[in-house]
Design an enzyme around this catalytic site. Structure first.
Site, short mmCIF file in Angstrom:
data_model
loop_
_atom_site.label_atom_id
_atom_site.label_comp_id
_atom_site.label_asym_id
_atom_site.label_seq_id
_atom_site.Cartn_x
_atom_site.Cartn_y
_atom_site.Cartn_z
N CYS A 80 0.86 -1.18 0.00
CA CYS A 80 0.00 0.00 0.00
C CYS A 80 0.90 1.23 0.00
O CYS A 80 1.75 1.37 0.90
CB CYS A 80 -0.86 -0.04 1.26
SG CYS A 80 -1.84 1.45 1.55
N CYS A 189 -1.01 3.83 -6.40
CA CYS A 189 -1.85 3.19 -5.38
C CYS A 189 -2.09 1.78 -5.88
O CYS A 189 -2.40 1.58 -7.06
CB CYS A 189 -3.18 3.94 -5.25
SG CYS A 189 -4.46 3.04 -4.32
#
Ligand code: DGL
Length: 260
Positions: A80, A189
Site C-alpha cells: 500500500c 496506489c
C-alpha cells in the site's frame, strides 16, 4: 520462524493493504516467488487509508503488523503506497530486525520516459501529501502532474473494474490532459493496478507504471541476502485475512485468480 536444514526459512511472508489493492502486489509475488507462503491482510474495516490523517494510518498499520507477526511471518510487505508513506519509516525503526519492504510510486522509471510532454501520477491524497512523495518528486518530478484520486479505490473495493461510473470518474479526472502529450501514467496506489484496462481506454498505448514487480524483486533480494528465501521445492501458498469478515476475503480471492 521455521527453518529447514539449509538455513532457508519456510515461514510465511506477511503482506497488507487497506483492502483488496495489495492483491495486485500479491499476484506478482506468487508469480515470482512460487515457493513462498504468503499471509495477506486486508484492513477492509478501516479502508480507505488514503483520505485519513497520517497518524491514523500509522496506528492502523502498527495494528496490522502486530496481527501478522502473530502469524510468525519472516518479513512484511507494505502493499500500500499510503501506508508506506505514513508508516514505513516508523515501523522499520520499531522492528529493526524485521525485513520491511514497501511501495514507491514509479516516478523514477517514469522519468526515463519523459521528454517534453507530461507524466500523470495518480495516487491517494495521503500519498501525494506525504513527505516521501515530496522527496521523490524533487528528484523525478520534472513534467509530472500529480493527481490525487479520492474515491477511486472504492471502485476497486466494489469490484467495479470497468463500467459507466468509473468511466465518468476518469472522464472528469483526465479531461484537462486528453489533448496533451501524455508520456506515461504512474499508478501510485496498489488498487489502481486493477484499473489498467479502463485507464488504457483513455490513453491507448501509453505506458502505465506501477511499482508491483519492483517491490517483489526487492523482497526477493532482501530475503536472499538474509538467507530467508524458501528452498526450491517448498510448497507455496496464500492465506487471506481481512478485518472486515468473510465477504472481502471472497473479493480478494476473486481478484487473486482473475484474468485481467
Ligand atoms: N491501496 C492503497 C495505496 O496503495 C490505498 C488505498 C486507500 O486505502 O485509500 O495507496
Amino acid at each position: 520462524m521455521s527453518e529447514n536444514k539449509k538455513g532457508h526459512s519456510t515461514a510465511p511472508i506477511g503482506m497488507f493493504d487497506s483492502g483488496v489493492g495489495g492483491i495486485s502486489v500479491l499476484r506478482e509475488a506468487v508469480r515470482l516467488l512460487p515457493n513462498e507462503r504468503f499471509v495477506f491482510y486486508g484492513d477492509t474495516k478501516n479502508a480507505p487509508y488514503g483520505t485519513k490523517p497520517r497518524e491514523k494510518v500509522l496506528a492502523l498499520s502498527r495494528q496490522v503488523v502486530r496481527e501478522l507477526l502473530g502469524k510468525g511471518v519472516k518479513a512484511i510487505v507494505i502493499a500500500c503506497n499510503t501506508a508506506t508513506s505514513a508508516a514505513a519509516a516508523d515501523l522499520r525503526a520499531e522492528y529493526p530486525d524485521l525485513p520491511i519492504i514497501a511501495m514507491e510510486p514509479a516516478l523514477k522509471p517514469a522519468s526515463l520516459l519523459h521528454r517534453d510532454g507530461v507524466v500523470l501520477s495518480l495516487a491517494t491524497p495521503g500519498t501525494i501529501a506525504g513527505e516521501k512523495y515530496a522527496q521523490l518528486y524533487s528528484l523525478y518530478g520534472e513534467g509530472v502532474v500529480s493527481l490525487p484520486c479520492p474515491g477511486l479505490m472504492e471502485f476497486v473495493e466494489r469490484g467495479e473494474l470497468n463500467g459507466g461510473g468509473l468511466a465518468a470518474y476518469f472522464q472528469t479526472l483526465f479531461a484537462p490532459y486528453r489533448e496533451k502529450n501524455v508520456e506515461a501514467i504512474v499508478l501510485g496506489c496498489t488498487h489502481y493496478s486493477f484499473l489498467k484496462k479502463s485507464i488504457a481506454a483513455f490513453f491507448p498505448g501509453i505506458p502505465l507504471l506501477d511499482g508491483n514487480e519492483g517491490t517483489v524483486r526487492q523482497l526477493r533480494r532482501r530475503l536472499d541476502a538474509l538467507d530467508l528465501l524458501a528452498p526450491d521445492g517448498a510448497a507455496g501458498g496464500v492465506e487471506l485475512l481481512s478485518s472486515g469478515g468473510e465477504e472481502p476475503i471472497a473479493r480478494m480471492k476473486a481478484l487473486l485468480d482473475a484474468e485481467l
